[in-house]
Design a protein around this motif. Structure first.
Motif, PDB file in Angstrom:
ATOM      1  N   VAL A 270       0.842  -1.190   0.000  1.00 44.33           N
ATOM      2  CA  VAL A 270       0.000   0.000   0.000  1.00 44.33           C
ATOM      3  C   VAL A 270       0.881   1.245   0.000  1.00 44.33           C
ATOM      4  O   VAL A 270       1.923   1.283   0.664  1.00 44.33           O
ATOM      5  CB  VAL A 270      -0.956   0.011   1.203  1.00 44.33           C
ATOM      6  CG1 VAL A 270      -0.226   0.172   2.526  1.00 44.33           C
ATOM      7  CG2 VAL A 270      -2.021   1.096   1.038  1.00 44.33           C
TER       8      VAL A 270
ATOM      9  N   ILE B 164      -5.041   6.461  -2.937  1.00 43.46           N
ATOM     10  CA  ILE B 164      -4.391   5.256  -2.443  1.00 43.46           C
ATOM     11  C   ILE B 164      -3.857   4.482  -3.640  1.00 43.46           C
ATOM     12  O   ILE B 164      -4.509   4.396  -4.688  1.00 43.46           O
ATOM     13  CB  ILE B 164      -5.387   4.381  -1.665  1.00 43.46           C
ATOM     14  CG1 ILE B 164      -6.009   5.186  -0.525  1.00 43.46           C
ATOM     15  CG2 ILE B 164      -4.722   3.123  -1.122  1.00 43.46           C
ATOM     16  CD1 ILE B 164      -7.310   4.607  -0.041  1.00 43.46           C
TER      17      ILE B 164
ATOM     18  N   TRP C   1      -3.092   2.321   5.669  1.00 45.22           N
ATOM     19  CA  TRP C   1      -3.303   0.982   6.222  1.00 45.22           C
ATOM     20  C   TRP C   1      -3.814   0.026   5.156  1.00 45.22           C
ATOM     21  O   TRP C   1      -4.347   0.444   4.132  1.00 45.22           O
ATOM     22  CB  TRP C   1      -4.271   1.022   7.402  1.00 45.22           C
ATOM     23  CG  TRP C   1      -5.616   1.613   7.085  1.00 45.22           C
ATOM     24  CD1 TRP C   1      -5.981   2.930   7.207  1.00 45.22           C
ATOM     25  CD2 TRP C   1      -6.768   0.938   6.574  1.00 45.22           C
ATOM     26  NE1 TRP C   1      -7.281   3.107   6.804  1.00 45.22           N
ATOM     27  CE2 TRP C   1      -7.790   1.902   6.422  1.00 45.22           C
ATOM     28  CE3 TRP C   1      -7.036  -0.390   6.242  1.00 45.22           C
ATOM     29  CZ2 TRP C   1      -9.061   1.579   5.943  1.00 45.22           C
ATOM     30  CZ3 TRP C   1      -8.306  -0.729   5.765  1.00 45.22           C
ATOM     31  CH2 TRP C   1      -9.295   0.247   5.621  1.00 45.22           C
ATOM     32  N   LEU C   2      -3.601  -1.253   5.408  1.00 44.66           N
ATOM     33  CA  LEU C   2      -4.072  -2.312   4.503  1.00 44.66           C
ATOM     34  C   LEU C   2      -4.419  -3.538   5.314  1.00 44.66           C
ATOM     35  O   LEU C   2      -3.690  -3.922   6.233  1.00 44.66           O
ATOM     36  CB  LEU C   2      -2.994  -2.656   3.467  1.00 44.66           C
ATOM     37  CG  LEU C   2      -3.314  -3.777   2.475  1.00 44.66           C
ATOM     38  CD1 LEU C   2      -2.667  -3.487   1.097  1.00 44.66           C
ATOM     39  CD2 LEU C   2      -2.840  -5.142   2.961  1.00 44.66           C
TER      40      LEU C   2
ATOM     41  N   GLU D 125      -5.508  -6.910   9.597  1.00 46.93           N
ATOM     42  CA  GLU D 125      -4.646  -5.782   9.270  1.00 46.93           C
ATOM     43  C   GLU D 125      -3.202  -6.228   9.108  1.00 46.93           C
ATOM     44  O   GLU D 125      -2.661  -6.933   9.957  1.00 46.93           O
ATOM     45  CB  GLU D 125      -4.731  -4.703  10.358  1.00 46.93           C
ATOM     46  CG  GLU D 125      -3.965  -3.442   9.989  1.00 46.93           C
ATOM     47  CD  GLU D 125      -4.256  -2.288  10.916  1.00 46.93           C
ATOM     48  OE1 GLU D 125      -5.303  -1.626  10.717  1.00 46.93           O
ATOM     49  OE2 GLU D 125      -3.449  -2.058  11.850  1.00 46.93           O
TER      50      GLU D 125
ATOM     51  N   ARG E 291       0.178  -0.695   8.592  1.00 43.14           N
ATOM     52  CA  ARG E 291      -0.304   0.568   9.158  1.00 43.14           C
ATOM     53  C   ARG E 291       0.911   1.429   9.483  1.00 43.14           C
ATOM     54  O   ARG E 291       1.789   1.026  10.234  1.00 43.14           O
ATOM     55  CB  ARG E 291      -1.152   0.364  10.407  1.00 43.14           C
ATOM     56  CG  ARG E 291      -1.651   1.687  11.023  1.00 43.14           C
ATOM     57  CD  ARG E 291      -2.608   1.466  12.159  1.00 43.14           C
ATOM     58  NE  ARG E 291      -3.888   0.963  11.695  1.00 43.14           N
ATOM     59  CZ  ARG E 291      -4.920   1.713  11.311  1.00 43.14           C
ATOM     60  NH1 ARG E 291      -4.799   3.051  11.343  1.00 43.14           N
ATOM     61  NH2 ARG E 291      -6.047   1.174  10.893  1.00 43.14           N
TER      62      ARG E 291
ATOM     63  N   VAL F  47      -8.345  -4.653   1.501  1.00 41.90           N
ATOM     64  CA  VAL F  47      -8.965  -3.354   1.773  1.00 41.90           C
ATOM     65  C   VAL F  47      -7.842  -2.407   2.167  1.00 41.90           C
ATOM     66  O   VAL F  47      -7.086  -2.692   3.102  1.00 41.90           O
ATOM     67  CB  VAL F  47     -10.018  -3.434   2.891  1.00 41.90           C
ATOM     68  CG1 VAL F  47     -10.644  -2.060   3.114  1.00 41.90           C
ATOM     69  CG2 VAL F  47     -11.099  -4.459   2.553  1.00 41.90           C
ATOM     70  N   ALA F  48      -7.721  -1.311   1.448  1.00 49.24           N
ATOM     71  CA  ALA F  48      -6.648  -0.349   1.693  1.00 49.24           C
ATOM     72  C   ALA F  48      -7.247   1.027   1.894  1.00 49.24           C
ATOM     73  O   ALA F  48      -8.228   1.392   1.227  1.00 49.24           O
ATOM     74  CB  ALA F  48      -5.663  -0.331   0.527  1.00 49.24           C
ATOM     75  N   GLY F  49      -6.673   1.810   2.830  1.00 51.93           N
ATOM     76  CA  GLY F  49      -7.224   3.123   3.102  1.00 51.93           C
ATOM     77  C   GLY F  49      -6.170   4.086   3.592  1.00 51.93           C
ATOM     78  O   GLY F  49      -5.029   3.720   3.870  1.00 51.93           O
TER      79      GLY F  49
ATOM     80  N   SER G  28     -11.291   4.596   1.419  1.00 50.70           N
ATOM     81  CA  SER G  28     -10.761   3.228   1.377  1.00 50.70           C
ATOM     82  C   SER G  28     -11.303   2.525   0.160  1.00 50.70           C
ATOM     83  O   SER G  28     -12.326   2.925  -0.404  1.00 50.70           O
ATOM     84  CB  SER G  28     -11.129   2.454   2.649  1.00 50.70           C
ATOM     85  OG  SER G  28     -12.530   2.291   2.750  1.00 50.70           O
TER      86      SER G  28
ATOM     87  N   THR H 228     -11.844  -1.541  -1.691  1.00 50.11           N
ATOM     88  CA  THR H 228     -11.827  -2.994  -1.590  1.00 50.11           C
ATOM     89  C   THR H 228     -11.459  -3.567  -2.949  1.00 50.11           C
ATOM     90  O   THR H 228     -12.065  -3.200  -3.968  1.00 50.11           O
ATOM     91  CB  THR H 228     -13.194  -3.529  -1.150  1.00 50.11           C
ATOM     92  OG1 THR H 228     -13.512  -2.981   0.141  1.00 50.11           O
ATOM     93  CG2 THR H 228     -13.175  -5.057  -1.060  1.00 50.11           C
TER      94      THR H 228
END
Length: 242
Positions: free
Chosen positions: A99, A126, A169-170, A176, A179, A226-228, A234, A236
């Motif tokens: 990420v 992202i 984060w991912l 998780e 981060r 899922v990455a944000g 974020s 998906t």
């Protein structure tokens, strides 16, 4: 954020009701910063699957790898959006998630100083820099179809007070894995843009991936990423077989 908001006051669209493809379609180049988080270098290269007998030795004692190694290029054909998913090959080929904060250039520039670099950024999103592990050149291993996922949308530069202090984060299948803060980058965004512009003319829509923090790992068909990031939303992304 669950809706795409038109500030002129027209109708909004629920983001869950649409397919989000790449927010950039035809950049002249996709640039990326290697090993730009110290803990990524210190921790992830202890994994033989990541190191491949090459990376840790090359990066040992190097405090600012980007300054020594420069940037690398990814094929523009690797661009995808969250709705497109990621396609990976099976067998013994390992493909990892990474990420990153992605910077989208907004104005044509060459040889810009770091002090003026932020004026040439359109916005942020992202990025997923998918990476086949091996000893081949980085650009080759990271340029497969769907290996540069951008999303969920472009957040304009004026919406982000400090892109150098965002949490990324991912999670993989609900767990998780990554981060960190963009403040942990060893070379910050202004210097990255400066370096890029010393070699290339930067054009609107060009993409600069700024590096990944610690916690990278492999994916397989059927996985869900899922990455944000702060202020960027974020996304998906599903993984399937190529």
């Amino acid at each position: 954020m669950t809706a795409l908001d038109d500030r002129a006051g027209t109708a909004t669209v629920d983001a869950t009701s649409v397919a989000l493809h790449s927010l950039v379609t035809s950049p002249t180049k996709v640039m990326a910063a290697p090993a730009n988080y110290r803990r990524h270098v210190e921790e992830d290269t202890l994994d033989p699957g990541v190191d491949q007998g090459v990376h840790r030795a090359r990066l040992s004692g190097v405090t600012h790898p980007v300054e020594e190694l420069g940037l690398f290029l990814k094929a523009s054909s690797s661009l995808a959006g969250p709705a497109d998913g990621i396609r990976v090959r099976g067998g013994s080929v390992r493909t990892d998630y990474e990420v990153e904060l992605a910077v989208v250039i907004g104005r044509t520039v060459r040889d810009v100083a770091a002090a003026d670099a932020m004026d040439h950024i359109a916005g942020y999103c992202i990025g997923l820099d998918m990476s086949v592990r091996g000893k081949q050149d980085r650009s080759f291993r990271k340029s497969g179809d769907t290996f540069t996922v951008l999303g969920p949308w472009l957040t304009t530069a004026d919406e982000i007070d400090d892109p150098g202090a965002l949490t990324l984060w991912l999670s993989l299948n609900g767990e998780e894995r990554q981060r960190s803060s963009t403040s942990a980058m060893t070379v910050g965004i202004p210097r990255l843009v400066e370096l890029a512009s010393q070699m290339y003319t930067l054009h609107p829509g060009d993409v600069l991936l700024t590096g990944t923090p610690e916690g990278v790992g492999p994916v397989a068909p059927g996985d869900v990423i899922v990455a944000g990031a702060d202020g960027l939303g974020s996304m998906t992304v599903e993984v399937s077989a190529a």
